[in-house]
Write a protein that holds these residues in place. Structure first.
Motif, PDB file in Angstrom:
ATOM      1  N   HIS A 487       0.749  -1.265  -0.063  1.00  0.00           N
ATOM      2  CA  HIS A 487       0.156  -0.039   0.217  1.00  0.00           C
ATOM      3  C   HIS A 487       1.120   1.327   0.087  1.00  0.00           C
ATOM      4  N   GLN A 488       1.382   1.471  -1.187  1.00  0.00           N
ATOM      5  CA  GLN A 488       2.660   2.451  -1.322  1.00  0.00           C
ATOM      6  C   GLN A 488       2.274   3.326  -2.464  1.00  0.00           C
ATOM      7  N   TYR A 489       2.078   4.394  -2.534  1.00  0.00           N
ATOM      8  CA  TYR A 489       1.944   5.119  -3.822  1.00  0.00           C
ATOM      9  C   TYR A 489       3.090   5.252  -4.413  1.00  0.00           C
ATOM     10  N   PRO A 490       3.297   5.485  -5.865  1.00  0.00           N
ATOM     11  CA  PRO A 490       4.416   5.909  -6.258  1.00  0.00           C
ATOM     12  C   PRO A 490       5.129   7.331  -6.239  1.00  0.00           C
ATOM     13  N   GLU A 491       6.454   7.492  -6.622  1.00  0.00           N
ATOM     14  CA  GLU A 491       6.869   8.787  -6.432  1.00  0.00           C
ATOM     15  C   GLU A 491       7.525   9.257  -7.830  1.00  0.00           C
ATOM     16  N   GLY A 492       7.308  10.450  -8.050  1.00  0.00           N
ATOM     17  CA  GLY A 492       7.953  11.412  -9.172  1.00  0.00           C
ATOM     18  C   GLY A 492       6.615  11.689 -10.299  1.00  0.00           C
ATOM     19  N   ILE A 493       5.559  11.559  -9.994  1.00  0.00           N
ATOM     20  CA  ILE A 493       4.573  12.123 -10.870  1.00  0.00           C
ATOM     21  C   ILE A 493       3.788  13.121 -10.244  1.00  0.00           C
ATOM     22  N   PRO A 494       4.219  14.453 -10.390  1.00  0.00           N
ATOM     23  CA  PRO A 494       3.423  15.382  -9.718  1.00  0.00           C
ATOM     24  C   PRO A 494       2.143  16.086 -10.362  1.00  0.00           C
ATOM     25  N   TYR A 495       1.997  15.631 -11.619  1.00  0.00           N
ATOM     26  CA  TYR A 495       0.955  16.292 -12.334  1.00  0.00           C
ATOM     27  C   TYR A 495       0.080  15.182 -13.051  1.00  0.00           C
ATOM     28  N   VAL A 496      -1.149  14.873 -13.022  1.00  0.00           N
ATOM     29  CA  VAL A 496      -1.973  14.259 -13.835  1.00  0.00           C
ATOM     30  C   VAL A 496      -3.323  15.181 -14.141  1.00  0.00           C
ATOM     31  N   ILE A 497      -3.341  15.153 -15.443  1.00  0.00           N
ATOM     32  CA  ILE A 497      -4.471  15.912 -16.102  1.00  0.00           C
ATOM     33  C   ILE A 497      -5.630  15.026 -16.621  1.00  0.00           C
ATOM     34  N   ILE A 498      -6.872  15.106 -16.491  1.00  0.00           N
ATOM     35  CA  ILE A 498      -7.746  14.117 -17.211  1.00  0.00           C
ATOM     36  C   ILE A 498      -8.892  15.044 -17.631  1.00  0.00           C
ATOM     37  N   ASN A 499      -9.064  15.165 -18.854  1.00  0.00           N
ATOM     38  CA  ASN A 499      -9.995  15.883 -19.629  1.00  0.00           C
ATOM     39  C   ASN A 499     -10.007  17.308 -19.170  1.00  0.00           C
ATOM     40  N   GLY A 500      -8.626  17.598 -19.190  1.00  0.00           N
ATOM     41  CA  GLY A 500      -8.539  19.022 -18.915  1.00  0.00           C
ATOM     42  C   GLY A 500      -8.800  19.486 -17.869  1.00  0.00           C
ATOM     43  N   GLN A 501      -8.696  18.440 -16.742  1.00  0.00           N
ATOM     44  CA  GLN A 501      -8.825  19.144 -15.415  1.00  0.00           C
ATOM     45  C   GLN A 501      -7.750  18.602 -14.559  1.00  0.00           C
ATOM     46  N   MET A 502      -7.298  19.327 -13.421  1.00  0.00           N
ATOM     47  CA  MET A 502      -6.201  18.569 -12.547  1.00  0.00           C
ATOM     48  C   MET A 502      -6.724  17.708 -11.753  1.00  0.00           C
ATOM     49  N   ALA A 503      -6.204  16.431 -11.788  1.00  0.00           N
ATOM     50  CA  ALA A 503      -6.338  15.197 -10.944  1.00  0.00           C
ATOM     51  C   ALA A 503      -5.230  14.939  -9.630  1.00  0.00           C
ATOM     52  N   VAL A 504      -4.118  15.325 -10.148  1.00  0.00           N
ATOM     53  CA  VAL A 504      -3.121  15.133  -9.283  1.00  0.00           C
ATOM     54  C   VAL A 504      -2.270  16.666  -9.550  1.00  0.00           C
ATOM     55  N   GLU A 505      -2.000  17.499  -8.407  1.00  0.00           N
ATOM     56  CA  GLU A 505      -1.258  18.852  -8.645  1.00  0.00           C
ATOM     57  C   GLU A 505      -0.478  18.990  -7.577  1.00  0.00           C
ATOM     58  N   ASP A 506       0.732  19.152  -7.919  1.00  0.00           N
ATOM     59  CA  ASP A 506       1.861  19.232  -6.927  1.00  0.00           C
ATOM     60  C   ASP A 506       2.096  18.030  -5.997  1.00  0.00           C
ATOM     61  N   ASN A 507       1.824  17.062  -6.693  1.00  0.00           N
ATOM     62  CA  ASN A 507       2.046  15.605  -5.854  1.00  0.00           C
ATOM     63  C   ASN A 507       0.777  15.387  -5.130  1.00  0.00           C
ATOM     64  N   ARG A 508      -0.304  16.002  -5.176  1.00  0.00           N
ATOM     65  CA  ARG A 508      -1.671  15.752  -4.407  1.00  0.00           C
ATOM     66  C   ARG A 508      -2.570  15.457  -4.971  1.00  0.00           C
ATOM     67  N   PHE A 509      -3.201  14.149  -4.501  1.00  0.00           N
ATOM     68  CA  PHE A 509      -4.470  13.898  -5.108  1.00  0.00           C
ATOM     69  C   PHE A 509      -5.597  14.659  -4.917  1.00  0.00           C
ATOM     70  N   LEU A 510      -6.510  15.232  -5.823  1.00  0.00           N
ATOM     71  CA  LEU A 510      -7.404  16.132  -5.585  1.00  0.00           C
ATOM     72  C   LEU A 510      -8.608  15.864  -4.988  1.00  0.00           C
ATOM     73  N   ASN A 511      -9.014  14.581  -5.042  1.00  0.00           N
ATOM     74  CA  ASN A 511     -10.152  13.920  -4.831  1.00  0.00           C
ATOM     75  C   ASN A 511     -11.299  14.388  -5.654  1.00  0.00           C
ATOM     76  N   GLN A 512     -11.066  14.533  -6.985  1.00  0.00           N
ATOM     77  CA  GLN A 512     -12.145  15.256  -7.868  1.00  0.00           C
ATOM     78  C   GLN A 512     -12.052  14.054  -9.196  1.00  0.00           C
ATOM     79  N   GLY A 513     -13.293  13.995  -9.644  1.00  0.00           N
ATOM     80  CA  GLY A 513     -13.391  12.972 -10.428  1.00  0.00           C
ATOM     81  C   GLY A 513     -13.984  13.735 -11.880  1.00  0.00           C
ATOM     82  N   TYR A 514     -13.087  13.566 -12.898  1.00  0.00           N
ATOM     83  CA  TYR A 514     -13.397  14.163 -14.338  1.00  0.00           C
ATOM     84  C   TYR A 514     -13.319  13.213 -15.242  1.00  0.00           C
TER      85      TYR A 514
END
Length: 523
Positions: A487-514
């Motif tokens: 149960h460990q999340y990976p490192e080195g992925i600071p940003y994930v964008i889904i359908n033009g919306q921030m899902a992960v920002e500055d290594n933080r999961f934003l708890n939003q569903g896009y």
């Protein structure tokens, strides 16, 4: 008399409208871009507006509501997971264990286990805020069980027509193809003609066929040949899903299976593979039990018959020695045990020790029977060879699929692939071991997969595509999940964008569903 204020108001609203068109929702500046089309990287900026990637070029100084400075980082299309166990999606709709890996599109319904009723299920997902985009296959095991239960027989003519109608219904509802799990009940009882007939229905709507092969240990070669024949006779693209050679006696046989793939492709057949980057598999404890013993839900009755139990136990011993057991009870590790949680993370050898039983294959087989009677277990099998993993990974027709089940920290003891598949390919196998170069690795998890699914507006960085983007640090991306501490999340992925919306920002999961539910042949 004319009102002089109206021209002023009109000019004001026109200026706002034009300003909106000139303003991006997200600007990504100074990144090294891999386009997902197997082209060399290049330096450019990306402009995102209204969920789409609308501009690629020199955009520094442009207006944007959010700007990401990607200097020193790699910008790529969002990763496509070609084999995902999305069964807990209703409880875990944001799919954090996937999104934190950079996955923006997941293909569900593998191994013959797609949802049913298919259209109703997708409609339900449409009403939810989901993390990644989701696509689904219709599962052969699911629909066969709906009609025939777990019976070991061929379908009647009427039943076969119903099965074909079910596949057609799912394809009309947007399924991307059909999946089989020919190692599992009831798919294991299906003859080749049945699979071909159903695959022809999927092929008629442009679908693909993915298969958990009938065997992945002894019998692997024949199982690959069967899948190739299905491709030929049903005229359908085929994916050998989570391709592997399992069991000590089959180590090294990936050379033969890959040669079969090459030969079939040379003959004009469309055969591909997907793979997870680990030398251990995961499935139920029942995979060690002869399928005939589980037919018709009469397992308990059969093990109470001394003669039948002896045959069942002999079959389990054979599989421990020659197949997923890897000829070592320490290679069989429990991931989820609802009836004895203290076993989670432990091995079959550990369980024997807890029961103060001698550590023999025969005693191990007894506990396998007990486990199945108690309701089964999720089980990790450390029975693959690392050289086969690398050999399959290097093949140009291999895509990446986690085979991971959506997971949440603290629940069970999952296979680490649920948290680490894509970072492991990029960090361990690409940067550290050099099995792949970065361009090839990214192509295998983006553009190649999108092409397999027939999706033209995702999986690559091109103007007009949906803005599914991953920004990562190529020098530091790495999986952290292990078999002892998954149960460990990976490192080195600071940003994930889904359908033009921030899902992960500055290594933080934003708890939003896009995410969106994708349907083949539908807008």
């Amino acid at each position: 008399m004319k009102n002089p204020i109206w021209p002023i108001i009109l000019i004001f609203f026109i200026s706002i409208s034009c300003g909106r068109q000139d303003t991006f929702d997200i600007l990504i500046l100074n990144g090294t871009i891999y386009d997902g089309l197997d082209n060399p990287p290049f330096q450019a900026d990306l402009g995102i507006r209204d969920g789409k990637l609308v501009s690629i070029g020199e955009l520094d100084g442009q207006k944007s509501r959010k700007t990401i400075n990607a200097e020193g980082l790699t910008v790529a299309p969002g990763f496509i997971d070609m084999h995902t166990h999305l069964e807990p999606i209703m409880e875990l709709p944001l799919a954090e264990s996937l999104v934190r890996q950079g996955v923006t599109l997941a293909l569900g319904g593998p191994d013959g286990g797609g949802p049913w009723p298919f259209s109703d299920y997708l409609d339900s997902l449409d009403q939810m805020d989901i993390g990644p985009n989701l696509a689904y296959l219709v599962g052969h095991n699911t629909i066969r069980r709906e009609i025939m239960g777990n019976e070991d027989r061929e379908p009647t003519a009427s039943e076969l027509e119903t099965l074909k109608n079910y596949v057609a219904q799912a394809m009309d509802a947007g399924a991307f193809g059909i999946s089989t799990g020919l190692k599992y009940l009831p798919g294991t009882f299906a003859k080749l003609d049945e699979i071909i007939a159903l695959s022809q229905v999927a092929a008629a709507s442009g679908g693909i066929y993915t298969s958990h092969l009938r065997e992945e240990g002894l019998g692997l070669i024949e199982a690959v040949q069967e899948a190739i024949q299905i491709s030929q006779d049903a005229d359908i693209p085929v994916v050998l899903t989570h391709h592997k050679a399992i069991g000590v006696k089959m180590w090294g046989q990936s050379a033969r299976t890959l040669a079969l793939v090459d030969s079939a492709r040379s003959a004009g057949l469309d055969i591909m593979m997907d793979q997870y980057p680990y030398a251990a598999s995961h499935t139920g404890i029942s995979v060690l039990i002869p399928s005939w013993a589980l037919e018709g839900d009469k397992f308990e009755e059969r093990v109470n018959d001394p003669v039948l139990k002896d045959s069942i136990k002999s079959g389990i011993i054979f599989n421990i020695l020659n197949d997923r057991g890897g000829n070592d009870l320490r290679r069989i590790q429990f991931s989820r045990v609802s009836w004895k949680e203290e076993l989670e993370g432990k091995t079959l050898a550990d369980w024997l020790e807890m029961e103060e039983m001698e550590s023999t294959i025969e005693n191990g087989a007894e506990l396998v029977i007990q486990a199945q009677l108690n309701g089964g277990t999720g089980t990790i099998y450390h029975a693959m060879d690392e050289k086969d993993v690398e050999n399959i990974m290097k093949h140009p027709m291999t895509m990446i699929g986690s085979d991971g089940r959506l997971s949440r920290p603290g629940e069970g003891h999952p296979h680490p692939r649920a948290y680490g598949t894509f970072p492991r390919v990029l960090g361990y196998y690409t940067r550290e071991k050099g099995v792949l170069d970065l361009q090839t690795a990214l192509y295998k998890m983006t553009g190649l997969s999108a092409k397999r699914l027939g999706i033209q507006d995702r999986g690559s960085i091109e103007e007009g595509n949906f803005a599914d983007i991953v920004i990562f640090d190529a020098e530091n991306i790495i999986d952290k999940a292990t078999f002892t501490d998954p149960h460990q999340y990976p490192e080195g992925i600071p940003y994930v964008i889904i359908n033009g919306q921030m899902a992960v920002e500055d290594n933080r999961f934003l708890n939003q569903g896009y995410g969106q539910v994708l349907r083949k042949n539908q807008p």
